[in-house]
Design an enzyme around this catalytic site. Structure first.
Site, mmCIF file in Angstrom:
data_model
loop_
_atom_site.group_PDB
_atom_site.id
_atom_site.type_symbol
_atom_site.label_atom_id
_atom_site.label_comp_id
_atom_site.label_asym_id
_atom_site.label_seq_id
_atom_site.Cartn_x
_atom_site.Cartn_y
_atom_site.Cartn_z
ATOM 1 N N CYS A 73 124.169 70.725 -110.092
ATOM 2 C CA CYS A 73 122.854 70.079 -110.034
ATOM 3 C C CYS A 73 122.089 70.479 -111.292
ATOM 4 O O CYS A 73 121.776 71.660 -111.485
ATOM 5 C CB CYS A 73 122.105 70.537 -108.780
ATOM 6 S SG CYS A 73 120.419 69.903 -108.667
ATOM 7 N N GLY A 74 121.801 69.503 -112.159
ATOM 8 C CA GLY A 74 121.166 69.804 -113.432
ATOM 9 C C GLY A 74 119.747 70.314 -113.290
ATOM 10 O O GLY A 74 119.371 71.343 -113.880
ATOM 11 N N CYS A 199 117.343 63.392 -110.622
ATOM 12 C CA CYS A 199 118.654 64.025 -110.483
ATOM 13 C C CYS A 199 119.123 64.371 -111.890
ATOM 14 O O CYS A 199 119.339 63.470 -112.714
ATOM 15 C CB CYS A 199 119.639 63.073 -109.800
ATOM 16 S SG CYS A 199 121.357 63.650 -109.827
#
Length: 267
Positions: A73-74, A199
């Site tokens: 997950c960035g 996201c």
């Protein structure tokens, strides 16, 4: 059961952050899912444990809001760096490990930049693209995002026979023709099974897909900079391109802010 936590958000992508350097957090699908529930729990897109690691500054362990361990997950990675700073891990540049391998992160002008994994494969599905930026992403370019039924359209892709078992994140991208190298984005995330305000891996995937499809001068393309407007805020993607190695030295930059600290007392 008493759990101390911090709530962080990066462009509206929100996370429950837990200092688990003593590895006392009682991991279970049911507990993580409950804590992430927006009505009966704390509420978040995911939960992140920060743990010690013998070879890195720390380890990031990420769970989707459904309670399951997830791929990279960035925005969560950027928030983990900010959380590490809150915990007193004060160094100029972080080197940490996540599920997809090592990452670097640093702070500049109030923003957090995170180095992402290289992208060496992009495949086509008709006029759409599929690529992996630490998590798998499906990219579809459209003209207008405003009245799009993101959940309905994304579920048709996410639950089709090819992707149903493992899932895929679905991104709808519109090019902002009034500003060079600027795209707008709406994303549906697997594991959350809903649209999220941002996201990080989807922002990176969409920026690279835009460059890959829309840029006519890829043979001489270094230090590329793409601005991305997600529903929850503005993010930036920088990368280099090589016709042989595709995309490398990829950085995701944007805000990562603490919202509040709390204590959960539950069963």
């Amino acid at each position: 059961m008493q759990i101390e936590f911090s709530k962080y958000q990066g462009a509206g992508n929100d996370f429950i952050m837990i200092d688990d350097r003593k590895e006392l957090f009682p991991v279970s699908v049911q507990l993580v899912n409950h804590l992430c529930d927006r009505r009966f729990g704390i509420g978040a897109d995911g939960l992140i444990l920060l743990r010690n690691h013998p070879e890195y500054d720390f380890e990031m362990v990420y769970f989707n809001s459904d309670g399951n361990l997830a791929s990279m997950c960035g925005n969560g990675g950027r928030c983990t760096a900010a959380f590490a700073k809150q915990l007193g891990i004060n160094i100029e540049e972080y080197n940490f490990i996540a599920v997809d391998g090592p990452h670097k992160a640093f702070f500049k002008d109030g923003l957090v930049s995170l180095q992402m994994k290289n992208v060496d494969q992009i495949s086509k599905r008709g006029s759409d693209l599929v690529l992996n930026t630490g998590s798998p992403h499906y990219i579809r370019f459209i003209d207008d995002l405003k009245d799009l039924d993101v959940v309905k359209l994304a579920k048709e892709i996410r639950y089709n026979p090819e992707f149903k078992e493992k899932g895929i994140n679905v991104n709808f991208v519109a090019v902002d023709h009034s500003s060079p190298n600027h795209i707008r984005l709406r994303t549906y995330e697997r594991g959350v099974e809903d649209e999220t305000l941002a996201c990080g891996t989807g922002v990176v995937a969409s920026a690279i897909a835009y460059f890959h499809e829309k840029n006519e001068n890829k043979n001489n393309a270094s230090n590329n900079h793409i601005c991305v407007s997600a529903m929850g805020g503005e993010l930036e993607v920088d990368f280099d391109y090589d016709p042989q190695n595709l995309y490398y030295d990829i950085w995701l930059t944007g805000p990562a802010e603490g919202v509040f600290d709390g204590e959960y007392n539950g069963q």
